[in-house]
Scaffold this motif. Structure first.
Motif, short mmCIF file in Angstrom:
data_model
loop_
_atom_site.label_atom_id
_atom_site.label_comp_id
_atom_site.label_asym_id
_atom_site.label_seq_id
_atom_site.Cartn_x
_atom_site.Cartn_y
_atom_site.Cartn_z
N LEU A 257 -23.57 -9.78 -13.61
CA LEU A 257 -23.04 -9.85 -12.25
C LEU A 257 -23.90 -9.05 -11.28
N PRO A 258 -24.11 -9.58 -10.09
CA PRO A 258 -24.79 -8.79 -9.06
C PRO A 258 -24.01 -7.51 -8.75
N VAL A 259 -24.69 -6.54 -8.20
CA VAL A 259 -24.09 -5.25 -7.86
C VAL A 259 -22.87 -5.48 -6.95
N TYR B 79 -20.08 -7.00 -7.66
CA TYR B 79 -19.22 -8.13 -8.01
C TYR B 79 -18.13 -7.75 -9.01
N GLU B 80 -18.38 -6.77 -9.86
CA GLU B 80 -17.33 -6.33 -10.80
C GLU B 80 -16.12 -5.83 -10.02
N GLU B 81 -16.38 -4.99 -9.02
CA GLU B 81 -15.30 -4.44 -8.21
C GLU B 81 -14.58 -5.55 -7.45
N TRP B 82 -15.34 -6.51 -6.94
CA TRP B 82 -14.74 -7.62 -6.22
C TRP B 82 -13.82 -8.41 -7.14
N LEU B 83 -14.28 -8.70 -8.35
CA LEU B 83 -13.47 -9.47 -9.30
C LEU B 83 -12.18 -8.72 -9.62
N ASP B 84 -12.29 -7.42 -9.79
CA ASP B 84 -11.10 -6.61 -10.06
C ASP B 84 -10.09 -6.69 -8.91
N GLU B 85 -10.58 -6.56 -7.70
CA GLU B 85 -9.70 -6.60 -6.53
C GLU B 85 -9.10 -7.99 -6.34
N ILE B 86 -9.92 -9.01 -6.46
CA ILE B 86 -9.44 -10.39 -6.26
C ILE B 86 -8.38 -10.75 -7.31
N THR B 87 -8.50 -10.19 -8.51
CA THR B 87 -7.48 -10.43 -9.54
C THR B 87 -6.11 -9.98 -9.05
N THR B 88 -6.06 -8.91 -8.28
CA THR B 88 -4.76 -8.43 -7.79
C THR B 88 -4.12 -9.41 -6.81
N PHE B 89 -4.91 -10.26 -6.17
CA PHE B 89 -4.36 -11.23 -5.23
C PHE B 89 -3.45 -12.22 -5.95
N ASN B 90 -3.75 -12.48 -7.21
CA ASN B 90 -2.94 -13.40 -8.01
C ASN B 90 -1.52 -12.84 -8.15
N ARG C 214 -18.04 -17.48 -4.99
CA ARG C 214 -17.94 -18.91 -5.27
C ARG C 214 -19.32 -19.55 -5.31
N GLN C 215 -20.13 -19.28 -4.30
CA GLN C 215 -21.46 -19.88 -4.25
C GLN C 215 -22.33 -19.38 -5.39
N TRP C 216 -22.22 -18.11 -5.71
CA TRP C 216 -22.99 -17.56 -6.82
C TRP C 216 -22.60 -18.23 -8.13
N LEU C 217 -21.31 -18.41 -8.34
CA LEU C 217 -20.85 -19.06 -9.58
C LEU C 217 -21.27 -20.52 -9.64
N ILE C 218 -21.18 -21.22 -8.53
CA ILE C 218 -21.65 -22.61 -8.49
C ILE C 218 -23.12 -22.69 -8.87
N ASN C 219 -23.90 -21.74 -8.39
CA ASN C 219 -25.33 -21.71 -8.72
C ASN C 219 -25.57 -21.44 -10.20
N LEU D 210 -10.09 -11.87 -13.73
CA LEU D 210 -11.43 -12.38 -13.44
C LEU D 210 -12.54 -11.57 -14.10
N LEU D 211 -12.41 -10.26 -14.08
CA LEU D 211 -13.45 -9.43 -14.70
C LEU D 211 -13.47 -9.63 -16.22
N ARG D 212 -12.32 -9.76 -16.81
CA ARG D 212 -12.24 -10.02 -18.25
C ARG D 212 -12.95 -11.34 -18.58
N LEU D 213 -12.70 -12.37 -17.78
CA LEU D 213 -13.37 -13.66 -18.01
C LEU D 213 -14.88 -13.51 -17.89
N ALA D 214 -15.32 -12.82 -16.85
CA ALA D 214 -16.77 -12.63 -16.64
C ALA D 214 -17.39 -11.88 -17.81
N LYS D 215 -16.70 -10.87 -18.32
CA LYS D 215 -17.23 -10.10 -19.45
C LYS D 215 -17.28 -10.93 -20.73
N LYS D 216 -16.28 -11.81 -20.92
CA LYS D 216 -16.29 -12.68 -22.10
C LYS D 216 -17.49 -13.63 -22.06
N ILE D 217 -17.85 -14.05 -20.86
CA ILE D 217 -19.00 -14.95 -20.69
C ILE D 217 -20.31 -14.19 -20.87
#
Length: 134
Positions: A80-82, A84-95, A127-132, A69-76
């Motif tokens: 990111l809000p403060v 969110y980078e850490e959140w994306l990193d952690e959520i990636t591990t859920f996969n 999710r809501q932030w990305l939808i926005n 997720l963080l790689r995708l966000a950086k490519k875009i």
């Protein structure tokens, strides 16, 4: 899939958004049945697909093949809000943790109601932030 320019941008964005929404509904059902590790796995997919929709919108190319997720966000190159980078990193591990047998048991033990509620809340905020952004 290689990064190539595409023409039907709106339909591809809608595909990623709709698929994300289906995963979000399934995530909610898994929470109700207390299947927290699978709910978090689907939460990862919810965010991944919204990032891919944003990738298509901003870059007008098919997204790179990645579950990071963080790689995708950086490519875009999205700001990111403060935190969110850490959140994306952690959520990636859920996969990985929910998908592969070697990690599954430890991950299931980690997915207490408190841990799961915390991360479901963060997934919903992301999710809501990305939808926005779309």
């Amino acid at each position: 899939m290689m990064e190539e320019e595409i023409r039907n941008i709106d339909s591809i964005i809608n595909h990623w958004r709709e698929s994300s929404e289906q995963n979000y509904a399934s995530m909610q059902n898994l929470i109700k049945t207390k299947e927290y590790s699978w709910a978090l796995f689907l939460g990862h997919l919810v965010i991944e697909k919204l990032l891919k929709a944003l990738y298509v919108k901003r870059l007008q190319k098919h997204p790179v093949f990645s579950h990071d997720l963080l790689r995708l966000a950086k490519k875009i190159d999205v700001e990111l809000p403060v935190g969110y980078e850490e959140w994306l990193d952690e959520i990636t591990t859920f996969n990985l943790n929910a998908r592969y047998d070697g990690y599954k048991q430890n991950f299931q033990m980690l997915c207490t109601i408190d841990f799961s509620n915390e991360w479901i809340s963060k997934i919903e905020r992301l999710r809501q932030w990305l939808i926005n952004q779309l």
